[in-house]
Design an enzyme around this catalytic site. Sequence first.
Site, PDB file in Angstrom:
ATOM      1  N   THR A 181       6.593  -1.652   2.226  1.00 47.34           N
ATOM      2  CA  THR A 181       5.566  -2.551   2.323  1.00 47.34           C
ATOM      3  C   THR A 181       4.414  -2.435   1.212  1.00 47.34           C
ATOM      4  O   THR A 181       4.345  -1.228   0.661  1.00 47.34           O
ATOM      5  CB  THR A 181       4.699  -2.436   3.674  1.00 47.34           C
ATOM      6  OG1 THR A 181       3.429  -3.420   3.972  1.00 47.34           O
ATOM      7  CG2 THR A 181       4.196  -1.047   4.004  1.00 47.34           C
ATOM      8  N   GLU A 327       4.990  -2.532   9.389  1.00 51.40           N
ATOM      9  CA  GLU A 327       4.606  -1.336  10.152  1.00 51.40           C
ATOM     10  C   GLU A 327       4.668  -1.390  11.759  1.00 51.40           C
ATOM     11  O   GLU A 327       4.664  -0.366  12.224  1.00 51.40           O
ATOM     12  CB  GLU A 327       2.956  -0.690   9.932  1.00 51.40           C
ATOM     13  CG  GLU A 327       3.049  -0.272   8.254  1.00 51.40           C
ATOM     14  CD  GLU A 327       2.184  -1.320   7.519  1.00 51.40           C
ATOM     15  OE1 GLU A 327       2.738  -2.776   7.873  1.00 51.40           O
ATOM     16  OE2 GLU A 327       1.748  -1.160   6.690  1.00 51.40           O
ATOM     17  N   LYS A 436      -1.599 -13.164   0.290  1.00 42.78           N
ATOM     18  CA  LYS A 436      -0.474 -13.392   0.982  1.00 42.78           C
ATOM     19  C   LYS A 436       0.092 -14.814   0.363  1.00 42.78           C
ATOM     20  O   LYS A 436      -0.456 -15.912   0.980  1.00 42.78           O
ATOM     21  CB  LYS A 436      -0.312 -13.458   2.293  1.00 42.78           C
ATOM     22  CG  LYS A 436       1.280 -13.009   2.778  1.00 42.78           C
ATOM     23  CD  LYS A 436       1.151 -12.244   4.229  1.00 42.78           C
ATOM     24  CE  LYS A 436       2.389 -11.589   4.479  1.00 42.78           C
ATOM     25  NZ  LYS A 436       2.682 -10.982   5.756  1.00 42.78           N
ATOM     26  N   TRP A 441       3.437 -10.597  -0.528  1.00 43.62           N
ATOM     27  CA  TRP A 441       1.995  -9.989  -0.962  1.00 43.62           C
ATOM     28  C   TRP A 441       2.034 -10.012  -2.426  1.00 43.62           C
ATOM     29  O   TRP A 441       3.000  -9.789  -3.105  1.00 43.62           O
ATOM     30  CB  TRP A 441       2.030  -8.494  -0.577  1.00 43.62           C
ATOM     31  CG  TRP A 441       1.893  -8.354   1.057  1.00 43.62           C
ATOM     32  CD1 TRP A 441       2.923  -7.678   1.909  1.00 43.62           C
ATOM     33  CD2 TRP A 441       0.756  -8.585   1.892  1.00 43.62           C
ATOM     34  NE1 TRP A 441       2.303  -7.925   3.122  1.00 43.62           N
ATOM     35  CE2 TRP A 441       0.991  -8.353   3.078  1.00 43.62           C
ATOM     36  CE3 TRP A 441      -0.476  -9.380   1.510  1.00 43.62           C
ATOM     37  CZ2 TRP A 441       0.263  -8.730   4.115  1.00 43.62           C
ATOM     38  CZ3 TRP A 441      -1.425  -9.652   2.602  1.00 43.62           C
ATOM     39  CH2 TRP A 441      -0.960  -9.159   3.739  1.00 43.62           C
TER      40      TRP A 441
HETATM   41  P1  AMP Z   1       3.912  -7.660   6.221  1.00 45.81           P
HETATM   42  O1  AMP Z   1       3.693  -6.163   6.709  1.00 45.81           O
HETATM   43  O2  AMP Z   1       4.310  -8.014   4.908  1.00 45.81           O
HETATM   44  O3  AMP Z   1       4.780  -8.332   7.402  1.00 45.81           O
HETATM   45  O4  AMP Z   1       2.521  -8.008   6.471  1.00 45.81           O
HETATM   46  C1  AMP Z   1       1.603  -8.030   7.640  1.00 45.81           C
HETATM   47  C2  AMP Z   1       0.299  -9.090   7.518  1.00 45.81           C
HETATM   48  O5  AMP Z   1       0.499 -10.305   7.579  1.00 45.81           O
HETATM   49  C3  AMP Z   1      -0.634  -8.556   8.500  1.00 45.81           C
HETATM   50  O6  AMP Z   1      -1.504  -7.122   8.655  1.00 45.81           O
HETATM   51  C4  AMP Z   1      -1.616  -9.915   8.346  1.00 45.81           C
HETATM   52  O7  AMP Z   1      -2.578  -9.642   7.613  1.00 45.81           O
HETATM   53  C5  AMP Z   1      -0.719 -10.920   8.239  1.00 45.81           C
HETATM   54  N1  AMP Z   1      -0.002 -11.702   9.077  1.00 45.81           N
HETATM   55  C6  AMP Z   1       1.070 -11.401   9.845  1.00 45.81           C
HETATM   56  N2  AMP Z   1       1.143 -12.378  10.994  1.00 45.81           N
HETATM   57  C7  AMP Z   1      -0.084 -13.088  11.037  1.00 45.81           C
HETATM   58  C8  AMP Z   1      -0.428 -14.026  11.661  1.00 45.81           C
HETATM   59  N3  AMP Z   1       0.203 -14.878  12.600  1.00 45.81           N
HETATM   60  N4  AMP Z   1      -1.779 -14.687  11.326  1.00 45.81           N
HETATM   61  C9  AMP Z   1      -2.495 -14.233  10.347  1.00 45.81           C
HETATM   62  N5  AMP Z   1      -1.879 -13.100   9.666  1.00 45.81           N
HETATM   63  C10 AMP Z   1      -0.710 -12.709   9.704  1.00 45.81           C
END
Ligand code: AMP
Length: 537
Positions: A181, A327, A436, A441
């Site tokens: 990540t 995570e 994002k 990211w």
């Molecule tokens: P990742 O580890 O790349 O899957 O990113 C996780 C992060 O994506 C979370 O901590 C949030 O900041 C964002 N995220 C994931 N799902 C959502 C959602 N349904 N709405 C808003 N933000 C989200």
Amino acid sequence: MINGLTMDDYPLSLTAVVERAERFHNTAKVVSRRPDGSVDRTTLGACAIRARRLASALAELGVGDGDRVATLLWNQAEHLELYFAVPAMGAVVHTLNPRLHPDELAFIVEDAQDRVIVVDESLLEVFESFRHTHQFEHVISITREGPTPDGMLDFESLIDAAEPMVWPTLDERRAAAMCYTSGTTGRPKGVVYSHRALVLHSLTAALPDALGVSARDTLLPVVPMFHANAWGLPYAAALLGAGLVLPGSRLDSASVLDLLADEQVTMTAGVPTVWMAMLDALDAEPQRWDLSRLDRLIVGGAAVPRSMLEGYDRHGLTVVQAWGMTETAPLGAVSRLPADLEESGTDERYKFRARQGVAMPFVDIRARNDSGDFIEWNDREMGELEVRGPWVAAEYHNGKGADSFTPDGWFRTGDIVRIDHRGCIWICDRAKDMVKSGGEWISSVDLENHLMAHPAVAEAAVIAVPDARWGERPLAVIALRDGAATDPDQLREHLGTEFARWQLPERFEFVTAIPRTATGKFKKITLREQFSAADRP
Ligand code: AMP
């Protein structure tokens, strides 16, 4: 014996999932679309049988207990075979994101100490961009056209030559898979998933109020298999016997819609950017695709705007929002309308569905405000969400990022939330300094640091601004040194040496000084107010 071990201590390992696919799901289809648009057809059972041979071949190459096998692949049947073979033989499948910058990939394969890598022929160029930085013991290529590249082994020949492996008995707490990540500052961090975590995640993901996966489903994960195990869909499919349609590298709206219709897909999943583009295609040609079998679109990874919920409702298609993180394996919460809201007004229903949802069973949540106090679940107070549970990371690989975990073992998500009286989470902001874009990211801190290394730049702050197509894009606010001059093109060129093209800001705003907080940090709230229109649900 009361309070002793009275029940079978059966290990919750993925071996049981793979064996189930082999024994019971040998008619469940697995469809892979190739880059030329053709499709290959196989079954879950056939993939599980081939996984035994693949595992033996890997063992002969020297892959042993806990060794990392990297994959540089799209959503394709071979990837599923590696998802089956590598954990079941006791090794660790490490999925790589081909969209990352070569420097990041170089760092990741070194940090993970990958011993073997499997590369699809369409990603050879990406592989070449970082291969010299790490000593892979073996490189295996999946080649459909032409000869196997020099110095590489051929995936199919390895499988053909190997005997089926008898799976070892595995402790459920062993590592099965690994995914990186992006860090808020600099380097990516590895998350290592145990067998137990992935088995329990698959089971709960399949629950009716989560993703609701059954043997009657055909799943099309648009979400890549290199993003947090494609949200657990491949293992859930293998466990339950749902068909899988794997779209490969082409993810343009028309070709995904073709697959959804042709393969009679019932459930699909991906980030909002994908579905925004798809909605435009559907609006333009509402009669072109027969999506009568499509029951639900699982959308997560970034906030789902209300306009998307409404847009798909117009086409009779249900969007279900999910929240999760690398995570958290990744499903943490799913937004399903509670029974008592089903009859409520339209506005109230959309408001609820635009929130991130209620935590999955066994995922505990709490949130802490700036003073460190836990917030009330009253829909008003805000705090950083903390989670724990059987598929939530307890640490990062190599002990990195220890400050992401509380002393009592909860994971700090970096998401600023409100929680309502039902326990439904509503993300309001992000504590982590990241943008994002299209589900991927971009580190604002890294962009800032590199911009400030430019001789003309005195200060640089990067913020996320809403974007209709990508969800968010980076915007750079620049204060120049006295008497210095530069322009956006030069700054983009300067950044281009360190960042992938899609990570570069399109917008640059030049100011005389960047506002700072009392503690001297850039006041990003003020910058966001100044330069971006608020667009949060
Ligand atoms: P990742 O580890 O790349 O899957 O990113 C996780 C992060 O994506 C979370 O901590 C949030 O900041 C964002 N995220 C994931 N799902 C959502 C959602 N349904 N709405 C808003 N933000 C989200």
